[in-house]
Design a protein around this motif. Structure first.
Motif, PDB file in Angstrom:
ATOM      1  N   LEU A   1       2.349   1.963  -3.457  1.00  0.00           N
ATOM      2  CA  LEU A   1       1.383   2.570  -4.372  1.00  0.00           C
ATOM      3  C   LEU A   1       1.149   4.039  -4.026  1.00  0.00           C
ATOM      4  O   LEU A   1       1.059   4.897  -4.916  1.00  0.00           O
ATOM      5  CB  LEU A   1       0.060   1.802  -4.313  1.00  0.00           C
ATOM      6  CG  LEU A   1       0.061   0.401  -4.938  1.00  0.00           C
ATOM      7  CD1 LEU A   1      -1.176  -0.369  -4.513  1.00  0.00           C
ATOM      8  CD2 LEU A   1       0.129   0.507  -6.465  1.00  0.00           C
TER       9      LEU A   1
ATOM     10  N   TRP B   1      -4.340   4.889  -5.879  1.00  0.00           N
ATOM     11  CA  TRP B   1      -4.738   5.178  -4.496  1.00  0.00           C
ATOM     12  C   TRP B   1      -5.800   4.179  -4.038  1.00  0.00           C
ATOM     13  O   TRP B   1      -5.737   3.656  -2.921  1.00  0.00           O
ATOM     14  CB  TRP B   1      -5.271   6.607  -4.395  1.00  0.00           C
ATOM     15  CG  TRP B   1      -5.712   6.975  -3.002  1.00  0.00           C
ATOM     16  CD1 TRP B   1      -6.949   6.796  -2.454  1.00  0.00           C
ATOM     17  CD2 TRP B   1      -4.912   7.568  -1.977  1.00  0.00           C
ATOM     18  NE1 TRP B   1      -6.975   7.235  -1.161  1.00  0.00           N
ATOM     19  CE2 TRP B   1      -5.730   7.722  -0.837  1.00  0.00           C
ATOM     20  CE3 TRP B   1      -3.584   7.993  -1.915  1.00  0.00           C
ATOM     21  CZ2 TRP B   1      -5.275   8.277   0.352  1.00  0.00           C
ATOM     22  CZ3 TRP B   1      -3.123   8.542  -0.725  1.00  0.00           C
ATOM     23  CH2 TRP B   1      -3.968   8.687   0.391  1.00  0.00           C
TER      24      TRP B   1
ATOM     25  N   ALA C   1      -4.283   0.990  -3.243  1.00  0.00           N
ATOM     26  CA  ALA C   1      -3.562   1.108  -1.971  1.00  0.00           C
ATOM     27  C   ALA C   1      -4.520   0.987  -0.793  1.00  0.00           C
ATOM     28  O   ALA C   1      -4.215   0.335   0.219  1.00  0.00           O
ATOM     29  CB  ALA C   1      -2.814   2.446  -1.902  1.00  0.00           C
TER      30      ALA C   1
ATOM     31  N   ALA D   1       0.837  -1.202   0.000  1.00  0.00           N
ATOM     32  CA  ALA D   1       0.000   0.000   0.000  1.00  0.00           C
ATOM     33  C   ALA D   1       0.868   1.247   0.000  1.00  0.00           C
ATOM     34  O   ALA D   1       0.614   2.203  -0.748  1.00  0.00           O
ATOM     35  CB  ALA D   1      -0.922  -0.011   1.219  1.00  0.00           C
TER      36      ALA D   1
END
Length: 209
Positions: free
Chosen positions: A118, A168, A171, A115
């Motif tokens: 990203l 996003w 993520a 995460a």
């Protein structure tokens, strides 16, 4: 509940065991030292009794709240199953409130690093477009606390940001998948409403009474 340990109970009559484990004859101990020992042990005995009463009180309250919730649900022909969550109960006159709270301990597994990778890709692009406030929020979320642990509340708070970039969103999915519940603690809190309408806790903490 007596404060004396099994070791202390095995000390021969006429002796007392000191802090270094040595047996000391009673007649060689100063009276003030004997009085201090008896005084401390009497306080410990009372503290142990109160601890046991609080433990019993907590267990009884949790059982009674669970039973009441199930009784209340029967009015709607609902069977409540699975893990029990937080419950708030208020007296009829609104003066008192009882809350059962269950706080989960959350950690993240290795997917949190995916995460963050990203998110870092997003930040490199966004900072070029003069969006430093987002970078600050994100970087602060991944800072560790004084014990070196990720601050779960800040990381999970990132999911509330309204950002539609596909990276996003991936993520945020990775953060959700990385969440691991490693335990939980249960609490009972009791409140009384003051003259200004604020609910103040009825403290069961010895430091606050």
């Amino acid at each position: 509940m007596n404060a004396k340990t099994p070791i202390a109970d095995s000390v021969p009559e006429g002796f007392r065991q000191d802090a270094k484990g040595r047996l000391v004859p009673e007649d060689q101990i100063k009276e003030v030292d004997k009085l201090r020992d008896e005084f401390v042990l009497s306080i410990v005995d009372r503290a142990c009794e109160l601890r046991d009463e609080l433990r019993d009180f907590k267990g009884d309250v949790f059982s009674e709240i669970e039973a009441f919730v199930e009784t209340s649900a029967q009015e709607y022909d609902v069977q409540i199953g699975g893990k029990k969550g937080n419950v708030q109960l208020t007296s009829f006159d609104g003066q008192y409130k009882v809350i059962r709270a269950i706080q989960e301990h959350i950690t993240f597994d290795e997917r949190l690093q995916a995460a963050k990778g990203l998110i870092d890709e997003c930040l490199k692009e966004w900072t070029a477009d003069a969006r430093p406030e987002i970078a600050t929020i994100v970087q602060d979320a991944f800072r560790v606390d004084s014990a070196g642990n990720i601050r779960t509340g800040q990381v999970l708070g990132l999911r509330r940001l309204n950002i539609q970039d596909p990276r996003w969103l991936r993520a945020m999915d990775a953060i959700a998948d990385a969440v691991q519940v490693t335990g939980s603690k249960s609490y009972v809190r009791v409140y009384k409403r003051d003259e200004n309408g604020r609910y103040l806790p009825i403290s069961l903490n010895i430091a606050d009474v």
